[in-house]
Design an enzyme around this catalytic site. Structure first.
Site, PDB file in Angstrom:
ATOM      1  CE1 TYR A 193     -11.594 -25.469 -53.020  1.00  0.00           C
ATOM      2  CE2 TYR A 193     -11.368 -26.788 -51.046  1.00  0.00           C
ATOM      3  CZ  TYR A 193     -11.279 -26.669 -52.404  1.00  0.00           C
ATOM      4  OH  TYR A 193     -10.886 -27.753 -53.143  1.00  0.00           O
ATOM      5  CD  GLU A 229       1.353 -22.383 -51.492  1.00  0.00           C
ATOM      6  OE1 GLU A 229       0.178 -22.332 -51.101  1.00  0.00           O
ATOM      7  OE2 GLU A 229       1.925 -23.420 -51.820  1.00  0.00           O
ATOM      8  CG  HIS A 252       1.125 -26.831 -51.401  1.00  0.00           C
ATOM      9  ND1 HIS A 252       0.541 -25.584 -51.448  1.00  0.00           N
ATOM     10  CD2 HIS A 252       0.128 -27.730 -51.496  1.00  0.00           C
ATOM     11  CE1 HIS A 252      -0.778 -25.734 -51.557  1.00  0.00           C
ATOM     12  NE2 HIS A 252      -1.059 -27.028 -51.585  1.00  0.00           N
TER      13      HIS A 252
END
Lengths: 290, 373
Positions: free
Chosen positions: A159, A209, A247
């Site tokens: 986003y 990432e 995460h």
């Protein structure tokens, strides 16, 4: 055309009567996504956000043509609900929920593969083809129609980057958020392949990432198969070692999974490296000769 | 949930894998019940126990008492030894390695084996990669007969022996929702294969359907006074760091991006606090609480970009915290995404400014804390 979804994709929402399912259905409908049916066991015959609700996927399929499903069911029901969708012949399934037990995730992915269903997720924010179809939680104003294909693990980062690109006047062909892992159906490598094959996509933007090796696997594929320009942004350059950053898969172990090693692999594969979303937008403008 | 060796062996025994007879010892008088010769093994969760002297072979009760005194209460890599496992000794002919894991990015279980066990598998990969083998086990199909025969061939052992251990290991993996089951070493003895060690990690995400098992194991761990099992009740990841900017985000990717941007601006984060992408006002509230408990925090940046997450709810959490507890340090909130108009309205009414641009928000918070801080 776009990748995986298009203007005519008819969508089924699994868990449509839950709080999140209902809100996201409304936002998808407002965006113009063709949500034609929903399923919640025991709620057959009801209507949610104007969409008819069925007890079973097969019942919905009797009344509607369905091309893709997005699931908002609780993690505990994820396996049962996904198997039902796969058994019913759903060919593209987006799993938004996190916290599904690992064994259930493996079973879903294995079964889907055997039956020819593509799974995006679990823990995926979904996929948006701006101006055509939104199958996920993407805030609409962050995205605009164009020709950059974006793949990200993180929903929020997709986003953020979508917002930066849109504000810089750069539109997107499709934006895919895969989920934070460490288990995935669709991977970065798969998404890059789809973008390479998609005539509408002119530039590929890969958002990665720290942790794992999926960026390196994508880099290997890029080096061998991708002719389109690739821009890569890896977050977590300033991350500490040995800590999962939000995460489960985002963890540097010793010298494995660092941003530096991923940046090196992608750079060797010919990708242009950006350190921030604004820099990514700048590089894309340069590639397009703007 | 990481298990001690004695717990792993209990599960292995239930699953049909042969393990040595043993007894958990926490008091010296319990040594009376041990038959010597015996092996005394420190029960710790860290690896590398053998090299650190945590395993002692004792021929006599006297040696047993000596080993007990030297081990119990001592530490291995900073972990205190609270219990010992006393086991019968084994007549070891050869040692193997066998494990099943779920590697990152995998779509199947991964079985790994080595005909040279007893050392760390990473070492084997370096020194004797030809001894290593791996097989993928499909979660729907399970262990196939050819896979049993393959393991037997690589170990040069009886097929039925390999079957007992391999099917037992797979059963343990599945029935306990494990993410790792490892036997290192798996010993070949005159009586057959024997699991001399057990490493088991259970999937916390499956706790809801294994609640009795998890409770039993947690009670065992608490009874020996070992590491407390943390049961997180919310979706927050909180990692303390050594700077002064309190960083809260509603996404891992944007959290990491902001961490990089803060660092690029010459400042340092005091923490990484990620709330999860589908969260509530209560979680926003407790994220502020946790971050403000960190006394190094000079200013906070909250990075919100809602997809599943609703900005009206995030604003509610922030405003409620401000009203009930007050905000002792400046707070910079970047807010956009789902229900953002409503969220911004709630913030405005509480006289709290919001930013739309992440870079501007980072510049603002770094100006508040100062560089090199």
């Amino acid at each position: 055309m776009a990748v995986l979804v298009n203007r005519d994709t008819n969508v089924l929402v699994l868990g449509i009567t839950g709080r999140s399912g209902r809100l996201q259905t409304k936002v998808m409908l407002d965006y113009g996504t063709k949500v034609v049916a929903g399923v919640t066991p025991g709620r057959g015959g009801q209507v949610a956000e104007g969409v008819p609700v069925y007890d079973f996927v097969a019942e919905a399929l009797k009344e509607h043509r369905i091309d893709a499903a997005i699931s908002f069911v609780p993690a505990r029901s994820a396996k049962d609900s996904s198997f039902e969708a796969i058994d019913s012949g759903i060919k593209f399934l987006v799993l938004t929920m996190e916290e599904i037990p690992d064994h259930d995730v493996l079973e879903i992915l294995s079964y889907a593969k055997a039956k020819g269903t593509t799974v995006l997720g679990p823990g995926a924010a979904g996929i948006i083809s701006p101006g055509k179809c939104k199958l996920g939680a993407h805030p609409p104003r962050m995205f605009t129609e164009g020709n950059v294909g974006v793949v990200s693990k993180s929903g929020a980062l997709s986003y953020e980057v979508g917002k930066t690109l849109t504000e810089a006047g750069i539109g997107q062909s499709t934006v895919i958020a895969l989920g934070g892992g460490p288990l995935w159906g669709l991977t970065q490598r798969d998404a890059v392949r789809l973008f390479q094959e998609d005539p509408e996509t002119k530039v590929i933007l890969l958002l990665g990432e720290i942790g794992g090796t999926t960026e390196e696997e994508a880099a290997e594929f890029i080096a061998q198969n991708v002719t389109k320009p690739v821009v890569a942004l890896i977050v977590g350059r300033a991350a500490p070692e040995g800590k999962s950053l939000g995460h489960a898969g985002a963890i540097i172990q010793g010298n494995r999974g660092t941003a530096q090693s991923k940046i090196a692999a992608l750079s060797r594969a010919g990708a242009k490296i950006a350190t921030t979303p604004k820099e990514a937008a700048q590089i894309i403008k340069e590639i397009r000769g703007e | 949930m990481k298990l001690y060796e004695f717990q792993g062996k209990e599960l292995f025994r239930e699953a049909g894998i042969p393990v040595p007879h043993g007894r958990l010892i926490t008091k010296e008088e319990e040594l009376r019940l041990v038959e010597f010769p015996a092996v005394l093994k420190a029960q710790v969760l860290v690896g590398g126990r053998g090299k650190a002297g945590g395993i002692k072979i004792c021929k006599t009760p006297e040696e047993g008492r000596e080993a007990f005194k030297s081990l119990l209460g001592a530490s291995i890599k900073g972990e205190k030894i609270c219990a010992l496992l006393a086991e019968e000794t084994a007549d070891i002919k050869r040692e193997f390695y066998l494990s099943i894991t779920i590697p990152s990015g995998s779509k199947s279980f991964l079985l790994m084996g080595s005909a040279t066990g007893g050392v760390e598998i990473e070492q084997v990969a370096q020194s004797a990669p030809e001894a290593l083998f791996s097989l993928l086990i499909d979660p729907i199909v399970g262990v196939m007969d050819y896979q049993v025969r393959y393991v037997a061939k690589r170990f040069a052992c009886e097929v039925e022996e390999a079957r007992k251990v391999l099917t037992g290991l797979y059963r343990a993996l599945r029935e306990y929702d494990a993410t790792l089951v490892e036997i290192n070493p798996l010993a070949e003895t005159p009586k057959g294969l024997l699991a001399l060690d057990a490493k088991v990690v259970l999937d916390d995400k499956a706790r809801w359907r294994r609640s009795e098992l998890f409770e039993r194991l947690a009670e065992q761990q608490a009874a020996i006074g070992g590491q407390a099992v943390n049961i997180s009740t919310d979706t927050i990841t909180y990692v303390p760091l050594d700077g002064t900017v309190g960083l809260i985000s509603d996404g891992a990717g944007t959290g990491m991006l902001t961490l990089d941007l803060i660092s690029d601006a010459g400042a340092k984060a005091a923490c990484f606090c990620e709330m999860g992408g589908l969260t509530s006002p209560e979680v926003m509230y407790s994220a502020l609480e946790r971050t403000l408990n960190n006394k190094n925090v000079k200013a906070i940046i909250v990075v919100l970009i809602g997809g599943f997450n609703r900005m009206d709810e995030m604003a509610e959490g922030i405003v409620r915290y401000q009203k009930e507890k007050g905000l002792p340090v400046p707070i910079v909130v970047r807010m956009c995404g789902t229900m953002e108009e409503e969220g911004k309205r709630i913030m405005r009414e509480a006289n709290l400014k919001t930013y739309d641009d992440l870079y501007e928000a980072v510049r603002e918070v770094v100006a508040l804390t100062g560089r090199n801080s």
